[in-house]
Design a protein around this motif. Structure first.
Motif, PDB file in Angstrom:
ATOM      1  N   ASP A 163      39.695 -13.030  10.698  1.00 29.29           N
ATOM      2  CA  ASP A 163      40.011 -14.388  11.120  1.00 29.29           C
ATOM      3  C   ASP A 163      41.450 -14.736  10.752  1.00 29.29           C
ATOM      4  O   ASP A 163      42.015 -14.194   9.812  1.00 29.29           O
ATOM      5  CB  ASP A 163      39.080 -15.404  10.450  1.00 29.29           C
ATOM      6  N   GLU A 164      42.017 -15.677  11.485  1.00 34.02           N
ATOM      7  CA  GLU A 164      43.322 -16.199  11.117  1.00 34.02           C
ATOM      8  C   GLU A 164      43.142 -17.207   9.990  1.00 34.02           C
ATOM      9  O   GLU A 164      42.432 -18.211  10.139  1.00 34.02           O
ATOM     10  CB  GLU A 164      43.999 -16.867  12.313  1.00 34.02           C
ATOM     11  N   LEU A 165      43.769 -16.945   8.873  1.00 33.38           N
ATOM     12  CA  LEU A 165      43.621 -17.784   7.691  1.00 33.38           C
ATOM     13  C   LEU A 165      44.947 -18.438   7.341  1.00 33.38           C
ATOM     14  O   LEU A 165      46.010 -17.840   7.507  1.00 33.38           O
ATOM     15  CB  LEU A 165      43.120 -16.959   6.501  1.00 33.38           C
ATOM     16  N   MET A 166      44.868 -19.644   6.829  1.00 37.01           N
ATOM     17  CA  MET A 166      46.053 -20.372   6.382  1.00 37.01           C
ATOM     18  C   MET A 166      45.969 -20.556   4.874  1.00 37.01           C
ATOM     19  O   MET A 166      44.969 -21.029   4.354  1.00 37.01           O
ATOM     20  CB  MET A 166      46.133 -21.742   7.063  1.00 37.01           C
ATOM     21  N   MET A 167      47.030 -20.147   4.168  1.00 37.03           N
ATOM     22  CA  MET A 167      47.088 -20.355   2.724  1.00 37.03           C
ATOM     23  C   MET A 167      48.122 -21.432   2.431  1.00 37.03           C
ATOM     24  O   MET A 167      49.236 -21.396   2.930  1.00 37.03           O
ATOM     25  CB  MET A 167      47.430 -19.059   1.982  1.00 37.03           C
ATOM     26  N   SER A 168      47.739 -22.379   1.601  1.00 37.02           N
ATOM     27  CA  SER A 168      48.614 -23.475   1.240  1.00 37.02           C
ATOM     28  C   SER A 168      48.347 -23.873  -0.205  1.00 37.02           C
ATOM     29  O   SER A 168      47.546 -23.230  -0.893  1.00 37.02           O
ATOM     30  CB  SER A 168      48.391 -24.671   2.189  1.00 37.02           C
ATOM     31  N   HIS A 169      49.017 -24.908  -0.664  1.00 35.77           N
ATOM     32  CA  HIS A 169      48.744 -25.446  -1.991  1.00 35.77           C
ATOM     33  C   HIS A 169      48.516 -26.942  -1.863  1.00 35.77           C
ATOM     34  O   HIS A 169      48.883 -27.560  -0.850  1.00 35.77           O
ATOM     35  CB  HIS A 169      49.896 -25.156  -2.959  1.00 35.77           C
ATOM     36  N   TYR A 170      47.891 -27.530  -2.864  1.00 33.54           N
ATOM     37  CA  TYR A 170      47.563 -28.952  -2.819  1.00 33.54           C
ATOM     38  C   TYR A 170      48.225 -29.676  -3.985  1.00 33.54           C
ATOM     39  O   TYR A 170      48.188 -29.214  -5.129  1.00 33.54           O
ATOM     40  CB  TYR A 170      46.054 -29.144  -2.913  1.00 33.54           C
ATOM     41  N   ARG A 171      48.812 -30.800  -3.670  1.00 32.64           N
ATOM     42  CA  ARG A 171      49.357 -31.673  -4.705  1.00 32.64           C
ATOM     43  C   ARG A 171      49.404 -33.086  -4.153  1.00 32.64           C
ATOM     44  O   ARG A 171      49.942 -33.302  -3.059  1.00 32.64           O
ATOM     45  CB  ARG A 171      50.761 -31.220  -5.107  1.00 32.64           C
ATOM     46  N   ASP A 172      48.828 -34.027  -4.880  1.00 27.87           N
ATOM     47  CA  ASP A 172      48.872 -35.402  -4.398  1.00 27.87           C
ATOM     48  C   ASP A 172      49.826 -36.231  -5.249  1.00 27.87           C
ATOM     49  O   ASP A 172      50.446 -35.736  -6.196  1.00 27.87           O
ATOM     50  CB  ASP A 172      47.467 -36.012  -4.323  1.00 27.87           C
ATOM     51  N   LYS A 173      49.951 -37.486  -4.913  1.00 29.77           N
ATOM     52  CA  LYS A 173      50.929 -38.334  -5.578  1.00 29.77           C
ATOM     53  C   LYS A 173      50.509 -38.720  -6.991  1.00 29.77           C
ATOM     54  O   LYS A 173      51.296 -39.309  -7.739  1.00 29.77           O
ATOM     55  CB  LYS A 173      51.194 -39.574  -4.718  1.00 29.77           C
ATOM     56  N   ASP A 174      49.284 -38.367  -7.365  1.00 29.37           N
ATOM     57  CA  ASP A 174      48.844 -38.537  -8.750  1.00 29.37           C
ATOM     58  C   ASP A 174      49.125 -37.289  -9.578  1.00 29.37           C
ATOM     59  O   ASP A 174      48.681 -37.190 -10.720  1.00 29.37           O
ATOM     60  CB  ASP A 174      47.348 -38.852  -8.805  1.00 29.37           C
ATOM     61  N   GLN A 175      49.831 -36.319  -8.977  1.00 27.18           N
ATOM     62  CA  GLN A 175      50.177 -35.051  -9.617  1.00 27.18           C
ATOM     63  C   GLN A 175      48.953 -34.184  -9.887  1.00 27.18           C
ATOM     64  O   GLN A 175      48.964 -33.340 -10.785  1.00 27.18           O
ATOM     65  CB  GLN A 175      50.960 -35.285 -10.916  1.00 27.18           C
ATOM     66  N   VAL A 176      47.899 -34.393  -9.121  1.00 23.78           N
ATOM     67  CA  VAL A 176      46.722 -33.520  -9.178  1.00 23.78           C
ATOM     68  C   VAL A 176      46.998 -32.339  -8.259  1.00 23.78           C
ATOM     69  O   VAL A 176      47.357 -32.520  -7.092  1.00 23.78           O
ATOM     70  CB  VAL A 176      45.450 -34.270  -8.751  1.00 23.78           C
ATOM     71  N   GLU A 177      46.815 -31.123  -8.785  1.00 24.02           N
ATOM     72  CA  GLU A 177      47.215 -29.935  -8.043  1.00 24.02           C
ATOM     73  C   GLU A 177      46.094 -28.903  -7.969  1.00 24.02           C
ATOM     74  O   GLU A 177      45.227 -28.848  -8.833  1.00 24.02           O
ATOM     75  CB  GLU A 177      48.435 -29.277  -8.708  1.00 24.02           C
ATOM     76  N   VAL A 178      46.166 -28.089  -6.924  1.00 22.55           N
ATOM     77  CA  VAL A 178      45.370 -26.871  -6.803  1.00 22.55           C
ATOM     78  C   VAL A 178      46.326 -25.785  -6.329  1.00 22.55           C
ATOM     79  O   VAL A 178      47.088 -25.982  -5.373  1.00 22.55           O
ATOM     80  CB  VAL A 178      44.201 -27.026  -5.815  1.00 22.55           C
ATOM     81  N   ASP A 179      46.279 -24.635  -6.985  1.00 21.75           N
ATOM     82  CA  ASP A 179      47.285 -23.598  -6.725  1.00 21.75           C
ATOM     83  C   ASP A 179      47.198 -23.038  -5.312  1.00 21.75           C
ATOM     84  O   ASP A 179      48.227 -22.869  -4.637  1.00 21.75           O
ATOM     85  CB  ASP A 179      47.134 -22.465  -7.739  1.00 21.75           C
ATOM     86  N   PHE A 180      45.978 -22.732  -4.850  1.00 25.45           N
ATOM     87  CA  PHE A 180      45.833 -22.087  -3.549  1.00 25.45           C
ATOM     88  C   PHE A 180      44.667 -22.691  -2.772  1.00 25.45           C
ATOM     89  O   PHE A 180      43.565 -22.860  -3.303  1.00 25.45           O
ATOM     90  CB  PHE A 180      45.615 -20.576  -3.707  1.00 25.45           C
ATOM     91  N   VAL A 181      44.940 -22.989  -1.518  1.00 25.01           N
ATOM     92  CA  VAL A 181      43.933 -23.488  -0.584  1.00 25.01           C
ATOM     93  C   VAL A 181      43.901 -22.521   0.590  1.00 25.01           C
ATOM     94  O   VAL A 181      44.935 -22.298   1.236  1.00 25.01           O
ATOM     95  CB  VAL A 181      44.275 -24.906  -0.098  1.00 25.01           C
ATOM     96  N   ILE A 182      42.750 -21.938   0.865  1.00 23.14           N
ATOM     97  CA  ILE A 182      42.611 -20.988   1.970  1.00 23.14           C
ATOM     98  C   ILE A 182      41.627 -21.586   2.969  1.00 23.14           C
ATOM     99  O   ILE A 182      40.496 -21.925   2.619  1.00 23.14           O
ATOM    100  CB  ILE A 182      42.130 -19.618   1.471  1.00 23.14           C
ATOM    101  N   GLU A 183      42.071 -21.695   4.213  1.00 20.02           N
ATOM    102  CA  GLU A 183      41.291 -22.388   5.239  1.00 20.02           C
ATOM    103  C   GLU A 183      41.207 -21.513   6.484  1.00 20.02           C
ATOM    104  O   GLU A 183      42.191 -20.898   6.900  1.00 20.02           O
ATOM    105  CB  GLU A 183      41.965 -23.720   5.564  1.00 20.02           C
ATOM    106  N   ASN A 184      40.011 -21.448   7.082  1.00 17.43           N
ATOM    107  CA  ASN A 184      39.857 -20.673   8.314  1.00 17.43           C
ATOM    108  C   ASN A 184      39.864 -21.599   9.521  1.00 17.43           C
ATOM    109  O   ASN A 184      39.988 -22.823   9.399  1.00 17.43           O
ATOM    110  CB  ASN A 184      38.595 -19.810   8.274  1.00 17.43           C
ATOM    111  N   GLY A 185      39.724 -21.010  10.697  1.00 20.10           N
ATOM    112  CA  GLY A 185      39.794 -21.791  11.923  1.00 20.10           C
ATOM    113  C   GLY A 185      38.699 -22.821  12.057  1.00 20.10           C
ATOM    114  O   GLY A 185      38.866 -23.831  12.743  1.00 20.10           O
ATOM    115  N   ALA A 186      37.572 -22.569  11.418  1.00 19.42           N
ATOM    116  CA  ALA A 186      36.458 -23.506  11.469  1.00 19.42           C
ATOM    117  C   ALA A 186      36.635 -24.659  10.497  1.00 19.42           C
ATOM    118  O   ALA A 186      35.817 -25.576  10.460  1.00 19.42           O
ATOM    119  CB  ALA A 186      35.143 -22.777  11.181  1.00 19.42           C
TER     120      ALA A 186
END
Length: 239
Positions: A153-176
């Motif tokens: 599958d085509e996968l997208m890797m990203s990171h998460y950070r919101d304005k409260d400085q809450v973070e997640v290092d890696f986010v992996i999402e598929n087409g679904a």
């Protein structure tokens, strides 16, 4: 990790990595569904980019300790990207950008290169583990990048950070739209507070949240609630 993460693509294939991650947690196999369909440049560019894992493009901040201006740092980083030594990880948006930080992060593709740039050594880390975090995160990035590259599958890797400085290092999402979240901790133990970012994202994406995993420098798989688990970093390469 200090010697680098380059292995053959066959060894890093998602069809081998995904079963290990999907075995972590509630046994739903969601991680398997997502992952398992599955000439050296000058030294100054390396010094400029050695804040891998830092938000970019804050070029001036990256160049402070290298004594370079922001425009020069940006040119150096683009050079390293063209040589496939550094890669930008985009920020995850989830189509809800009003409370999210859209700045990408920089990662060295190979953690051994970053460790060398930071002058990290095993003997040094035995006495002080504080410098380990960025190299460990880049190591995990390298493993995940290889796994996503060979997945069916085509996968997208990203990171998460919101304005409260809450973070997640890696986010992996598929087409679904199924989402696997991975947080990296250099600690040998895990606390409930280490799941703050994963819980925030779980609440945000609802049913699309497949699994959240904290990878840590320990030995045991530990449950931390529905679809949330801690697992040893060694699951990335264990047979």
């Amino acid at each position: 990790m200090l010697s680098g993460s380059h292995r053959s693509l066959e060894r890093a294939a998602a069809t081998r990595l995904a079963p290990r991650l999907s075995a972590v947690g509630d046994g739903t196999g969601c991680a398997r569904d997502i992952l398992g369909r599955a000439a050296r440049p000058p030294s100054r560019p390396f010094r400029a980019a050695r804040g891998a894992g830092w938000p970019a493009p804050n070029w001036s901040a990256l160049g402070n300790d290298a004594r370079l201006d922001g425009k020069t740092v940006e040119r150096y980083v683009r050079l390293l990207e063209q040589l496939y030594l550094v890669r930008r990880v985009p920020a995850w948006s989830g189509n809800q950008t009003q409370r999210l930080v859209s700045t990408p992060k920089l990662h060295f593709v190979d953690s051994g290169l970053l460790a060398t740039t930071l002058n990290l050594a095993t003997a040094q880390l035995a006495l002080d583990r504080s410098p380990l975090g960025s190299a460990l995160e880049s190591f995990v990035f390298g493993e995940l990048a290889k796994a996503t590259a060979v997945a069916d599958d085509e996968l997208m890797m990203s990171h998460y950070r919101d304005k409260d400085q809450v973070e997640v290092d890696f986010v992996i999402e598929n087409g679904a739209g199924l989402v696997l979240r991975i947080e990296v901790k250099a600690s040998s133990s895990v606390q409930a507070s280490d799941f703050r970012g994963l819980r925030r994202l779980k609440d945000r994406v609802g049913s699309r949240f497949a699994q959240g995993i904290v990878l840590y420098d320990g030995k045991h798989v530990l449950p931390f609630g529905e679809k949330l688990s801690a697992a040893p970093i060694s699951v990335l390469w264990a047979e």
